[in-house]
Design an enzyme around this catalytic site. Structure first.
Site, PDB file in Angstrom:
ATOM      1  N   SER A  68      79.206 -46.688  12.088  1.00 52.07           N
ATOM      2  CA  SER A  68      80.327 -47.508  12.278  1.00 52.07           C
ATOM      3  C   SER A  68      79.959 -49.122  12.352  1.00 52.07           C
ATOM      4  CB  SER A  68      80.799 -47.108  13.618  1.00 52.07           C
ATOM      5  OG  SER A  68      79.795 -47.248  14.883  1.00 52.07           O
ATOM      6  N   HIS A  90      83.085 -44.099   6.732  1.00 43.01           N
ATOM      7  CA  HIS A  90      83.096 -44.110   8.587  1.00 43.01           C
ATOM      8  C   HIS A  90      84.249 -42.986   8.861  1.00 43.01           C
ATOM      9  CE1 HIS A  90      83.970 -46.365  12.374  1.00 43.01           C
ATOM     10  NE2 HIS A  90      83.181 -45.469  12.397  1.00 43.01           N
ATOM     11  N   GLU A 113      87.080 -45.148   6.540  1.00 43.18           N
ATOM     12  CA  GLU A 113      86.901 -46.601   6.203  1.00 43.18           C
ATOM     13  C   GLU A 113      85.681 -46.502   5.044  1.00 43.18           C
ATOM     14  OE1 GLU A 113      87.435 -49.759   9.709  1.00 43.18           O
ATOM     15  OE2 GLU A 113      85.414 -48.547   9.935  1.00 43.18           O
ATOM     16  N   ASN A 156      86.105 -51.629  14.166  1.00 42.15           N
ATOM     17  CA  ASN A 156      85.363 -52.142  15.250  1.00 42.15           C
ATOM     18  C   ASN A 156      85.166 -53.444  15.361  1.00 42.15           C
ATOM     19  OD1 ASN A 156      84.628 -49.351  16.008  1.00 42.15           O
ATOM     20  ND2 ASN A 156      82.948 -49.244  15.067  1.00 42.15           N
TER      21      ASN A 156
END
Length: 604
Positions: free
Chosen positions: A438, A459, A471, A509
């Site tokens: 991540s 991800h 992702e 993130n």
């Protein structure tokens, strides 16, 4: 133009029984509806006759819907309509107990309203501004009676959103704050007391996040569609950030950010240039019919295709064949990913550091599938078929024949590089090697192999069986057919893939954790409490969890590690981890898993 009504004898028992609303746009009309439905006599004021007529029509329409849904009786509806009167001049506010100003976000316009009201209203009348960016203190200081001036920030749509930020300046009388807080509670709202700074709590956190999303789009890191899908599917948000900017108004957002930057000097609050360019071109969002997206017409919520709408993926169907998948790891994420692939019909090898760990991981999957059967989401036959496709193994040697190997081990670069070196030796030529990291660089995992062109990021989000987002992270070395393979696999496992490059945080993130870090800074600066900030983001932003609730669930150590990676990569001072977060981690207060983080929890 007037709608008159007979005063309700019971109104005198209400807090601030007569309220004037100045500005009958979307927000003003919504506030007027909330007040009228709560028994207040409402004086709607707007210099535009059209706006006043639309406000009346809007109230008639919304109350008719309420009757059809049996939320109001017809008599109650007529009473509500009778309590709303519209006027074109401020003198109509002479008898009001409270005036709420909701004119455009321009200081000169608001100052003009407040100056005029000084000579019209009673000495004890409270004057509230609906601003979310301009200085309440400045408006108060320029007023004849600054002690009665405060902020009352509703959220759009006002009838539905529960949050009201009650904003006091250093000049505001406690009695005025108490009266407005009581009113908000009687309206069925959740009032949060805040001090005077741009954005207050909710928008102070929200607009920094929106600004970074605009900057991400402007840099061509990801498409508008992928940015919005990532935040909706990865974080459970009701809208993506770029669609939300269009709804708010790009010019309004830029005004808020300018005010925030003027106070904070934080470059993360400096409006992304694309916001200024769109605003200067008149492309201010839904209200103009075009902003980040194009709409069917001005004011419409219907998005229509335009020259920036992605074409069908030309790589579709050009990927490698995948019929078997290896998942490396034995934790929650590895088990969840293995479950997802098995339910989608893939043969899965689940490899751990020992056969015992692999068997325990499969047992965890069995329990998860049993719960799905109990809840009626899966048939017993489908459960048994999925479990039959999973083979637990105590060594990576079992990956010799897999077409796709997915690494889901600890978020430690050295550990992942060692594992990718092992996969390079074990997996057959042409196998796709994927990491679920991540925050770590995917290319560093790729360089640990002799075939970096076969390595890609996948991800997944936790819990993998429930979360729809993946992702897809492409490095500068990833082959086209590897990228196409992963996107095709995502379609088969019913996940939504979003493309992003190999940089810290990817999409989700990189946007989520600076927002969480800023929330920590608010508490650190004693601007607001944990509970008020969590409530503000849940009730005002529609977030499924407040930032501190989320931080404690994610783990403060995990959050700190990600924030450090972001700060290290982008070298932005505003991304430096909040000292309070660092102190809690150093003290071993890591959140739910240790029984204490920002809050305390009962240990299992």
């Amino acid at each position: 133009m007037d709608r008159t009504s007979t005063p309700d004898p019971a109104a005198s028992a209400l807090t601030l029984p007569t309220v004037a609303v100045v500005g009958l746009g979307t927000m003003g009309t919504g506030i007027a509806e909330v007040l009228a439905r709560a028994g207040r006599e409402v004086i709607g004021i707007d210099i535009s006759d059209d706006a006043a007529r639309q406000a009346v029509a809007g109230l008639e329409s919304s109350t008719a819907r309420a009757v059809s849904r049996e939320r109001l009786t017809e008599q109650e509806r007529q009473d509500v309509l009778a309590r709303f009167r519209t006027h074109s001049g401020l003198r109509a506010a002479a008898g009001a107990d409270l005036v709420i100003e909701v004119v455009p976000e321009d200081y000169a316009a608001k100052h003009e309203v407040f100056t005029a009201l000084d000579g019209i209203v009673r000495p004890d009348t409270i004057l509230a501004t609906g601003t979310n960016a301009l200085s309440v203190t400045r408006l108060a200081a320029d007023s004849a009676r600054p002690e009665r001036v405060l902020g009352m920030h509703f959220f759009n749509p006002a009838p539905a959103m529960k949050l009201v930020e009650v904003v006091s300046s250093v000049l505001t009388a406690p009695a005025a704050i108490a009266a407005v807080t009581a009113l908000a509670q009687e309206l069925g709202k959740e009032p949060v007391a805040v001090g005077d700074r741009p954005g207050f709590v909710a928008d102070g956190l929200l607009f920094g996040y929106l600004n970074q999303a605009a900057a991400m789009y402007e840099s061509k890191y990801a498409t508008r569609e992928d940015i919005d899908a990532a935040m909706k599917l990865g974080c459970g948000l009701p809208m993506g950030p770029l669609a939300l900017l269009d709804l708010i108004g790009i010019d309004t957002a830029r005004t808020v950010l300018e005010a925030m930057y003027a106070e904070s000097s934080d470059r993360l609050h400096a409006p992304a240039p694309v916001l200024g360019q769109l605003a200067a071109a008149g492309l201010t969002g839904r209200k103009a019919g075009r902003g980040f997206y194009s709409y069917a017409e001005a004011g419409s919520a219907t998005v229509v295709p335009d020259d920036r709408t992605p074409a069908p993926d030309p790589a579709a169907g050009a990927g490698r064949t995948v019929s078997s998948v290896g998942v490396a790891g034995s934790g929650t994420m590895a088990s969840g990913i293995a479950e997802v692939f098995a339910k989608a019909g893939y043969d899965v090898v689940l490899a751990a550091r020992s056969q015992e760990k692999a068997d325990k991981a499969k047992a965890r999957i069995t329990k998860s599938l049993d719960r799905s059967v109990t809840k009626g989401r899966l048939t017993a036959e489908a459960r048994d078929e999925a479990l039959g496709r999973i083979t637990p193994a105590g060594s990576l040697d079992a990956f010799a024949d897999v077409d796709l190997a997915v690494e889901a081990v600890a978020e430690d670069l050295a550990v992942k590089q060692q594992l990718f070196g092992a996969l390079d030796k074990v997996c057959k030529p042409g196998a796709v090697l994927a990491t679920t990291t991540s925050s770590l660089p995917v290319v560093a995992c790729a360089r640990a192999t002799s075939r970096p062109q076969d390595v890609v990021g996948m991800h997944f989000f936790n819990p993998a069986p429930a979360m729809k987002l993946v992702e897809v992270v492409r490095t500068v070395l990833t082959a086209d057919d590897v990228h196409a393979t992963v996107r095709e696999v995502c379609g088969r496992i019913r996940k939504h893939p979003v493309d992003c490059g190999d940089r810290a945080g990817f999409i989700v993130n990189a946007l989520l954790f600076p927002y969480l870090n800023n929330a920590v800074k608010m508490v650190q600066e004693h601007y607001a409490t944990l509970d008020d900030i969590d409530a503000a983001m849940r009730l005002g932003g529609g977030y499924p969890m407040g930032p501190f609730q989320l931080l404690d669930v994610v783990g403060l150590d995990v959050s700190l590690a990600i924030q450090r990676v972001l700060h290290s990569e982008f070298r932005e001072p505003g991304l430096a981890p909040a000292p309070l977060l660092e102190h809690l981690v150093a003290a071993g207060c890591l959140g739910v898993k240790t029984g204490r983080g920002f809050r305390e929890y009962a240990r299992a």
